[in-house]
Enzyme design. Sequence first.
Site, PDB file in Angstrom:
ATOM      1  N   ASP A 131     -26.221 123.549  98.208  1.00 58.92           N
ATOM      2  CA  ASP A 131     -24.866 123.611  97.583  1.00 58.92           C
ATOM      3  C   ASP A 131     -23.828 123.832  98.719  1.00 58.92           C
ATOM      4  O   ASP A 131     -24.134 124.583  99.565  1.00 58.92           O
ATOM      5  CB  ASP A 131     -24.409 124.309  96.362  1.00 58.92           C
ATOM      6  CG  ASP A 131     -25.281 123.839  95.042  1.00 58.92           C
ATOM      7  OD1 ASP A 131     -25.370 122.818  94.954  1.00 58.92           O
ATOM      8  OD2 ASP A 131     -25.295 124.883  94.130  1.00 58.92           O
ATOM      9  N   ASP A 149     -24.286 116.850  92.256  1.00 58.02           N
ATOM     10  CA  ASP A 149     -23.807 117.377  91.309  1.00 58.02           C
ATOM     11  C   ASP A 149     -22.689 116.499  90.651  1.00 58.02           C
ATOM     12  O   ASP A 149     -22.364 116.244  89.590  1.00 58.02           O
ATOM     13  CB  ASP A 149     -23.389 118.881  91.217  1.00 58.02           C
ATOM     14  CG  ASP A 149     -24.471 119.857  91.625  1.00 58.02           C
ATOM     15  OD1 ASP A 149     -25.573 119.301  90.980  1.00 58.02           O
ATOM     16  OD2 ASP A 149     -24.431 120.646  92.225  1.00 58.02           O
TER      17      ASP A 149
END
Length: 176
Positions: A131, A149
Site C-alpha cells: 500500500d 483497492d
Amino acid sequence: MPNSQAKKGLFQFYPHNLIWLGLSVLAIVLDQWTKWIASTHLNYADPVPVLPFLNWTLLHNYGAAFSFLSDAGGWQRYFFTSLAGLVSILFVFWLLRMPKKMVVLPVAIALILGGALGNLIDRITLGYVVDFIHVYYQNHHFPAFNIADSAITLGTILLLIDTFFLEKQRPKNSDA
C-alpha cells in the site's frame, strides 16, 4: 425467439467479452507497476508529501482491505489468498458470459477482478500487499491503499449502481 445465452454451455463464452478481461489486465498492470515504483523509490513508513491531503507512504498490509485483520496470527494470508482466487475464477466465468448490451456490470466485474488479482499477486509473491496512497485531512487519516483497492472500490460502486438503478431497466432476455 429463445434466449441464445441460455443455450450456452458452462465453458462457452461470448468473444466480445474479452475486452472486459483486457480491462482487468490493465488494472493489474497499473497496480503492479505503481507498487513496484513505490517499493523501489520510497522508504518504508516514511511519508512523502504530494498534496496538502496526500502522501506517498510505503506500507505492507498483512490483512485485508484497510489492514483489517493485519494483526491476526497469519492464517489470514491463506484465507484471503484462497478467497480471492475462488472469487476471481467465478468472476472470469461470469464476465465471459455477459450479454453484449451490458456495459456497467461487466466494467464493474472487470475492475473488481483486476483489483483482486493485483492484490493476490502481492499476497502470493510477497506475503503481504503493498500500500502506498495515504489520504488525510488534518489529523484524520484514511488507511493507506493502492490502485488495486481503488479498482475494487470503483467496481463495487458501479456494481451497486447497476444493481439498484440499471438492472430493472434491462430486458429479461438480453441476447449477446
